[in-house]
Design a protein around this motif. Structure first.
Motif, PDB file in Angstrom:
ATOM      1  N   LEU A 101       0.781  -1.371   0.143  1.00  0.00           N
ATOM      2  CA  LEU A 101       0.020  -0.122   0.032  1.00  0.00           C
ATOM      3  C   LEU A 101       0.899   1.105   0.072  1.00  0.00           C
ATOM      4  N   ALA A 102       1.842   1.404   0.596  1.00  0.00           N
ATOM      5  CA  ALA A 102       3.071   2.363   0.503  1.00  0.00           C
ATOM      6  C   ALA A 102       3.778   2.497  -0.760  1.00  0.00           C
ATOM      7  N   SER A 103       4.101   1.299  -1.286  1.00  0.00           N
ATOM      8  CA  SER A 103       4.822   1.237  -2.331  1.00  0.00           C
ATOM      9  C   SER A 103       4.318   0.231  -3.367  1.00  0.00           C
ATOM     10  N   PRO A 104       3.313   0.482  -4.059  1.00  0.00           N
ATOM     11  CA  PRO A 104       2.742  -0.327  -4.876  1.00  0.00           C
ATOM     12  C   PRO A 104       3.152  -0.582  -6.245  1.00  0.00           C
ATOM     13  N   TYR A 105       3.150  -1.834  -6.659  1.00  0.00           N
ATOM     14  CA  TYR A 105       3.613  -2.162  -7.818  1.00  0.00           C
ATOM     15  C   TYR A 105       2.593  -3.043  -8.665  1.00  0.00           C
ATOM     16  N   PRO A 106       2.318  -2.591  -9.990  1.00  0.00           N
ATOM     17  CA  PRO A 106       2.861  -1.379 -10.471  1.00  0.00           C
ATOM     18  C   PRO A 106       2.213  -0.127  -9.859  1.00  0.00           C
ATOM     19  N   ARG A 107       2.861   1.166 -10.209  1.00  0.00           N
ATOM     20  CA  ARG A 107       2.188   2.406  -9.821  1.00  0.00           C
ATOM     21  C   ARG A 107       0.904   2.689 -10.294  1.00  0.00           C
ATOM     22  N   GLY A 108       0.037   2.944  -9.588  1.00  0.00           N
ATOM     23  CA  GLY A 108      -1.267   3.251 -10.156  1.00  0.00           C
ATOM     24  C   GLY A 108      -2.197   2.061 -10.158  1.00  0.00           C
ATOM     25  N   SER A 109      -1.796   1.002  -9.623  1.00  0.00           N
ATOM     26  CA  SER A 109      -2.637  -0.074  -9.661  1.00  0.00           C
ATOM     27  C   SER A 109      -3.591   0.019  -8.292  1.00  0.00           C
ATOM     28  N   SER A 110      -4.696  -1.075  -8.193  1.00  0.00           N
ATOM     29  CA  SER A 110      -5.610  -0.927  -7.306  1.00  0.00           C
ATOM     30  C   SER A 110      -5.217  -1.575  -6.077  1.00  0.00           C
ATOM     31  N   ASP A 111      -5.776  -1.460  -4.875  1.00  0.00           N
ATOM     32  CA  ASP A 111      -5.582  -2.183  -3.770  1.00  0.00           C
ATOM     33  C   ASP A 111      -6.509  -3.163  -3.338  1.00  0.00           C
ATOM     34  N   LYS A 112      -6.990  -3.683  -4.431  1.00  0.00           N
ATOM     35  CA  LYS A 112      -7.958  -4.727  -4.204  1.00  0.00           C
ATOM     36  C   LYS A 112      -7.802  -5.796  -5.585  1.00  0.00           C
ATOM     37  N   ALA A 113      -7.578  -7.053  -5.110  1.00  0.00           N
ATOM     38  CA  ALA A 113      -7.578  -8.221  -6.036  1.00  0.00           C
ATOM     39  C   ALA A 113      -9.151  -8.582  -6.702  1.00  0.00           C
ATOM     40  N   LEU A 114      -9.210  -7.833  -7.811  1.00  0.00           N
ATOM     41  CA  LEU A 114     -10.450  -8.212  -8.625  1.00  0.00           C
ATOM     42  C   LEU A 114     -10.435  -9.058  -9.874  1.00  0.00           C
ATOM     43  N   PRO A 115     -11.423  -9.712 -10.170  1.00  0.00           N
ATOM     44  CA  PRO A 115     -11.766 -10.447 -11.416  1.00  0.00           C
ATOM     45  C   PRO A 115     -11.389  -9.365 -12.575  1.00  0.00           C
ATOM     46  N   LEU A 116     -11.035 -10.011 -13.650  1.00  0.00           N
ATOM     47  CA  LEU A 116     -10.795  -9.096 -14.648  1.00  0.00           C
ATOM     48  C   LEU A 116     -11.953  -7.931 -15.139  1.00  0.00           C
ATOM     49  N   ALA A 117     -13.186  -8.351 -15.141  1.00  0.00           N
ATOM     50  CA  ALA A 117     -14.276  -7.764 -15.517  1.00  0.00           C
ATOM     51  C   ALA A 117     -14.482  -6.741 -14.582  1.00  0.00           C
ATOM     52  N   GLN A 118     -14.381  -6.999 -13.378  1.00  0.00           N
ATOM     53  CA  GLN A 118     -14.454  -5.651 -12.073  1.00  0.00           C
ATOM     54  C   GLN A 118     -13.184  -5.031 -12.196  1.00  0.00           C
ATOM     55  N   ALA A 119     -12.000  -5.353 -12.502  1.00  0.00           N
ATOM     56  CA  ALA A 119     -10.655  -4.805 -12.575  1.00  0.00           C
ATOM     57  C   ALA A 119     -10.884  -3.757 -13.547  1.00  0.00           C
ATOM     58  N   GLN A 120     -11.594  -3.970 -14.648  1.00  0.00           N
ATOM     59  CA  GLN A 120     -11.462  -2.734 -15.661  1.00  0.00           C
ATOM     60  C   GLN A 120     -12.542  -1.487 -15.320  1.00  0.00           C
ATOM     61  N   THR A 121     -13.240  -1.750 -14.304  1.00  0.00           N
ATOM     62  CA  THR A 121     -14.091  -0.627 -13.912  1.00  0.00           C
ATOM     63  C   THR A 121     -13.710   0.101 -12.696  1.00  0.00           C
ATOM     64  N   ASP A 122     -12.555  -0.592 -12.060  1.00  0.00           N
ATOM     65  CA  ASP A 122     -12.266  -0.136 -10.837  1.00  0.00           C
ATOM     66  C   ASP A 122     -11.293   1.306 -11.028  1.00  0.00           C
ATOM     67  N   SER A 123     -11.636   2.182 -10.321  1.00  0.00           N
ATOM     68  CA  SER A 123     -11.037   3.560 -10.552  1.00  0.00           C
ATOM     69  C   SER A 123      -9.947   3.671  -9.468  1.00  0.00           C
ATOM     70  N   THR A 124      -9.555   2.932  -8.685  1.00  0.00           N
ATOM     71  CA  THR A 124      -8.545   3.007  -7.881  1.00  0.00           C
ATOM     72  C   THR A 124      -7.211   3.019  -8.320  1.00  0.00           C
ATOM     73  N   GLN A 125      -6.404   4.012  -7.988  1.00  0.00           N
ATOM     74  CA  GLN A 125      -5.124   4.259  -8.666  1.00  0.00           C
ATOM     75  C   GLN A 125      -4.091   4.843  -7.588  1.00  0.00           C
ATOM     76  N   LEU A 126      -3.284   3.937  -6.971  1.00  0.00           N
ATOM     77  CA  LEU A 126      -2.473   3.980  -5.744  1.00  0.00           C
ATOM     78  C   LEU A 126      -1.263   4.611  -6.227  1.00  0.00           C
ATOM     79  N   LEU A 127      -0.568   5.600  -5.586  1.00  0.00           N
ATOM     80  CA  LEU A 127       0.375   6.148  -5.730  1.00  0.00           C
ATOM     81  C   LEU A 127       1.415   5.829  -4.550  1.00  0.00           C
ATOM     82  N   LYS A 128       2.509   5.994  -4.874  1.00  0.00           N
ATOM     83  CA  LYS A 128       3.491   5.613  -3.435  1.00  0.00           C
ATOM     84  C   LYS A 128       3.648   6.573  -2.595  1.00  0.00           C
ATOM     85  N   SER A 129       3.561   6.264  -1.304  1.00  0.00           N
ATOM     86  CA  SER A 129       3.960   7.265  -0.105  1.00  0.00           C
ATOM     87  C   SER A 129       5.355   6.841   0.182  1.00  0.00           C
ATOM     88  N   PHE A 130       5.984   5.871   0.041  1.00  0.00           N
ATOM     89  CA  PHE A 130       7.283   5.364   0.390  1.00  0.00           C
ATOM     90  C   PHE A 130       8.356   5.540  -0.471  1.00  0.00           C
TER      91      PHE A 130
END
Length: 223
Positions: A101-130
Protein backbone atom coordinates in the motif's frame (compact mmCIF):
# COMPACT_ATOMS: atom_id res chain seq x y z
CA UNK A 1 30.02 -2.08 -18.78
CA UNK A 2 31.22 -1.32 -15.25
CA UNK A 3 28.11 0.58 -14.07
CA UNK A 4 24.60 -0.42 -15.09
CA UNK A 5 21.02 -0.12 -13.89
CA UNK A 6 19.14 -3.39 -13.29
CA UNK A 7 15.51 -4.31 -12.63
CA UNK A 8 13.92 -7.60 -11.59
CA UNK A 9 10.20 -8.37 -11.58
CA UNK A 10 8.73 -11.39 -9.82
CA UNK A 11 5.24 -12.87 -10.03
CA UNK A 12 3.76 -16.07 -8.61
CA UNK A 13 3.31 -17.47 -12.12
CA UNK A 14 4.47 -20.90 -13.28
CA UNK A 15 3.13 -23.80 -15.29
CA UNK A 16 0.42 -25.98 -13.76
CA UNK A 17 2.90 -28.85 -13.35
CA UNK A 18 5.45 -26.95 -11.22
CA UNK A 19 5.59 -24.14 -8.67
CA UNK A 20 8.52 -22.21 -10.14
CA UNK A 21 10.16 -21.63 -13.49
CA UNK A 22 13.25 -19.96 -14.92
CA UNK A 23 11.28 -18.39 -17.75
CA UNK A 24 7.70 -17.26 -18.04
CA UNK A 25 5.49 -19.14 -20.45
CA UNK A 26 2.18 -18.36 -22.12
CA UNK A 27 0.46 -21.13 -20.14
CA UNK A 28 1.63 -19.88 -16.72
CA UNK A 29 -0.94 -19.82 -13.91
CA UNK A 30 -0.83 -18.30 -10.40
CA UNK A 31 0.74 -20.49 -7.73
CA UNK A 32 -0.32 -20.72 -4.09
CA UNK A 33 1.62 -18.38 -1.78
CA UNK A 34 1.08 -19.43 1.86
CA UNK A 35 0.45 -16.57 4.27
CA UNK A 36 2.84 -15.14 6.86
CA UNK A 37 5.93 -16.62 5.24
CA UNK A 38 8.75 -14.79 3.48
CA UNK A 39 9.72 -15.83 -0.03
CA UNK A 40 12.92 -14.79 -1.75
CA UNK A 41 11.79 -13.46 -5.12
CA UNK A 42 15.06 -14.71 -6.64
CA UNK A 43 15.17 -18.32 -5.40
CA UNK A 44 12.06 -18.77 -3.23
CA UNK A 45 10.67 -21.70 -5.20
CA UNK A 46 7.49 -19.91 -6.31
CA UNK A 47 6.97 -18.11 -9.62
CA UNK A 48 9.84 -16.98 -11.83
CA UNK A 49 13.20 -17.62 -10.15
CA UNK A 50 16.90 -17.56 -10.99
CA UNK A 51 19.41 -20.37 -10.54
CA UNK A 52 21.42 -19.11 -7.55
CA UNK A 53 21.19 -16.59 -4.69
CA UNK A 54 21.67 -12.91 -5.52
CA UNK A 55 25.13 -11.93 -4.34
CA UNK A 56 28.06 -9.66 -5.08
CA UNK A 57 31.54 -10.80 -6.02
CA UNK A 58 34.75 -9.30 -4.63
CA UNK A 59 34.73 -6.73 -7.46
CA UNK A 60 31.07 -5.68 -7.29
CA UNK A 61 29.02 -3.16 -5.32
CA UNK A 62 25.22 -2.89 -5.50
CA UNK A 63 22.96 0.02 -4.57
CA UNK A 64 19.28 -0.95 -4.15
CA UNK A 65 17.21 2.08 -5.12
CA UNK A 66 13.57 0.97 -5.20
CA UNK A 67 11.35 -1.90 -4.04
CA UNK A 68 7.61 -2.44 -4.49
CA UNK A 69 4.95 -5.16 -4.49
CA UNK A 70 1.26 -5.75 -5.12
CA UNK A 71 -0.84 -3.58 -2.83
CA UNK A 72 -3.54 -6.15 -2.07
CA UNK A 73 -3.64 -9.30 0.11
CA UNK A 74 -1.58 -7.57 2.80
CA UNK A 75 1.56 -7.85 0.69
CA UNK A 76 4.89 -6.48 1.90
CA UNK A 77 8.48 -6.56 0.73
CA UNK A 78 11.63 -6.77 2.85
CA UNK A 79 15.37 -6.40 2.11
CA UNK A 80 17.77 -8.84 3.78
CA UNK A 81 21.55 -8.47 3.61
CA UNK A 82 23.22 -11.75 4.59
CA UNK A 83 21.12 -12.53 7.70
CA UNK A 84 20.07 -8.99 8.66
CA UNK A 85 16.67 -7.55 7.75
CA UNK A 86 16.83 -3.90 6.71
CA UNK A 87 13.36 -2.88 7.92
CA UNK A 88 12.68 -3.46 11.62
CA UNK A 89 10.36 -2.15 14.33
CA UNK A 90 11.64 0.61 16.66
CA UNK A 91 12.34 -2.04 19.31
CA UNK A 92 14.46 -3.96 16.77
CA UNK A 93 11.93 -6.77 16.39
CA UNK A 94 11.04 -8.29 13.05
CA UNK A 95 8.44 -6.88 10.69
CA UNK A 96 7.22 -7.79 7.20
CA UNK A 97 8.85 -4.78 5.55
CA UNK A 98 7.40 -2.08 3.30
CA UNK A 99 3.65 -2.62 2.65
CA UNK A 100 2.49 -2.72 -0.92
CA UNK A 101 0.00 0.00 0.00
CA UNK A 102 2.97 2.33 0.63
CA UNK A 103 4.98 1.22 -2.40
CA UNK A 104 2.56 -0.36 -4.90
CA UNK A 105 3.62 -2.28 -7.99
CA UNK A 106 2.76 -1.40 -10.61
CA UNK A 107 2.30 2.29 -9.82
CA UNK A 108 -1.31 3.35 -10.16
CA UNK A 109 -2.66 -0.15 -9.53
CA UNK A 110 -5.61 -0.97 -7.28
CA UNK A 111 -5.49 -2.04 -3.65
CA UNK A 112 -8.03 -4.78 -4.36
CA UNK A 113 -7.56 -8.14 -6.07
CA UNK A 114 -10.48 -8.17 -8.50
CA UNK A 115 -11.62 -10.41 -11.36
CA UNK A 116 -10.81 -8.96 -14.77
CA UNK A 117 -14.35 -7.73 -15.42
CA UNK A 118 -14.42 -5.74 -12.16
CA UNK A 119 -10.81 -4.59 -12.47
CA UNK A 120 -11.62 -2.86 -15.76
CA UNK A 121 -14.13 -0.61 -13.99
CA UNK A 122 -12.15 -0.06 -10.77
CA UNK A 123 -11.03 3.58 -10.57
CA UNK A 124 -8.56 3.11 -7.69
CA UNK A 125 -5.07 4.29 -8.64
CA UNK A 126 -2.56 4.01 -5.81
CA UNK A 127 0.52 6.23 -5.79
CA UNK A 128 3.53 5.51 -3.63
CA UNK A 129 3.97 7.20 -0.26
CA UNK A 130 7.32 5.51 0.44
CA UNK A 131 10.73 6.25 -1.06
CA UNK A 132 13.72 4.01 -0.38
CA UNK A 133 16.03 6.72 0.93
CA UNK A 134 18.80 6.41 1.81
CA UNK A 135 19.54 3.65 -0.66
CA UNK A 136 20.52 0.20 0.57
CA UNK A 137 24.16 -0.76 -0.05
CA UNK A 138 25.23 -4.34 -0.77
CA UNK A 139 28.98 -4.51 -0.20
CA UNK A 140 31.36 -6.89 -2.00
CA UNK A 141 30.89 -10.59 -1.15
CA UNK A 142 27.44 -10.19 0.40
CA UNK A 143 24.21 -12.08 -0.30
CA UNK A 144 21.03 -10.04 -0.60
CA UNK A 145 17.41 -11.12 -0.69
CA UNK A 146 14.19 -9.34 -1.60
CA UNK A 147 11.51 -11.08 0.46
CA UNK A 148 7.79 -11.03 -0.37
CA UNK A 149 5.11 -11.99 2.15
CA UNK A 150 1.34 -11.69 2.36
CA UNK A 151 -1.22 -11.84 5.16
CA UNK A 152 -4.19 -13.14 3.16
CA UNK A 153 -4.19 -16.52 1.41
CA UNK A 154 -3.75 -16.45 -2.35
CA UNK A 155 -5.66 -18.89 -4.52
CA UNK A 156 -3.42 -21.28 -6.41
CA UNK A 157 -3.56 -23.11 -9.72
CA UNK A 158 -6.11 -25.64 -8.51
CA UNK A 159 -8.62 -22.97 -7.50
CA UNK A 160 -11.11 -21.21 -9.74
CA UNK A 161 -10.39 -17.75 -8.29
CA UNK A 162 -6.71 -17.28 -9.15
CA UNK A 163 -4.79 -14.20 -8.04
CA UNK A 164 -1.50 -12.88 -9.38
CA UNK A 165 0.88 -10.98 -7.09
CA UNK A 166 4.13 -9.31 -8.06
CA UNK A 167 7.22 -7.71 -6.56
CA UNK A 168 9.85 -5.44 -8.06
CA UNK A 169 13.37 -4.27 -7.28
CA UNK A 170 15.57 -1.70 -9.03
CA UNK A 171 19.28 -1.45 -8.32
CA UNK A 172 22.54 -0.21 -9.81
CA UNK A 173 25.44 -2.63 -10.17
CA UNK A 174 28.95 -1.18 -9.96
CA UNK A 175 31.62 -3.54 -11.26
CA UNK A 176 35.41 -3.46 -11.49
CA UNK A 177 36.95 0.04 -11.15
CA UNK A 178 33.54 1.59 -10.47
CA UNK A 179 33.08 -0.76 -7.51
CA UNK A 180 36.42 0.45 -6.11
CA UNK A 181 35.22 4.04 -6.47
CA UNK A 182 31.92 3.14 -4.78
CA UNK A 183 33.83 1.75 -1.80
CA UNK A 184 35.96 4.91 -1.67
CA UNK A 185 32.85 7.12 -1.70
CA UNK A 186 31.45 5.01 1.14
CA UNK A 187 34.61 5.67 3.16
CA UNK A 188 34.26 9.41 2.47
CA UNK A 189 30.60 9.44 3.49
CA UNK A 190 29.49 10.48 0.01
CA UNK A 191 26.22 9.15 -1.41
CA UNK A 192 26.87 6.45 -4.01
CA UNK A 193 25.13 7.14 -7.30
CA UNK A 194 26.24 7.35 -10.96
CA UNK A 195 26.72 11.13 -10.81
CA UNK A 196 29.03 10.96 -7.80
CA UNK A 197 31.00 8.06 -9.29
CA UNK A 198 31.55 10.12 -12.45
CA UNK A 199 32.48 13.14 -10.30
CA UNK A 200 35.15 11.10 -8.52
CA UNK A 201 36.53 9.91 -11.86
CA UNK A 202 36.80 13.51 -13.08
CA UNK A 203 38.51 14.47 -9.82
CA UNK A 204 41.15 11.77 -10.33
CA UNK A 205 41.76 12.87 -13.93
CA UNK A 206 42.11 16.53 -12.88
CA UNK A 207 44.57 15.56 -10.14
CA UNK A 208 46.67 13.63 -12.65
CA UNK A 209 46.66 16.58 -15.05
CA UNK A 210 47.75 18.99 -12.30
CA UNK A 211 50.52 16.60 -11.29
CA UNK A 212 51.83 16.48 -14.87
CA UNK A 213 51.72 20.26 -15.18
CA UNK A 214 53.58 20.63 -11.88
CA UNK A 215 56.19 18.09 -13.01
CA UNK A 216 56.75 19.98 -16.27
CA UNK A 217 57.14 23.28 -14.40
CA UNK A 218 59.66 21.69 -12.03
CA UNK A 219 61.73 20.50 -14.99
CA UNK A 220 61.91 23.98 -16.44
CA UNK A 221 59.16 23.53 -19.00
CA UNK A 222 60.43 20.29 -20.53
CA UNK A 223 58.41 17.10 -20.27
Amino acid sequence: MSMRSQVYEWSNLATSSQTSTLRRTVDAVPQLVPINREYDIFIGGIGNNITKPAETTATQFIVIEDIACSAYMGGAVQVRINTTDYFQNPDVTDQAGVPGLASPYPRGSSDKALPLAQAQTDSTQLLKSFDLYPDVYVLPVQVFQILYSCQTALAGAAATNTIVVSAFVKYTLYDGPDALIANKLLELGVTINPNNVDWYKRTLIEQQQRSRVAAVATNGGSA
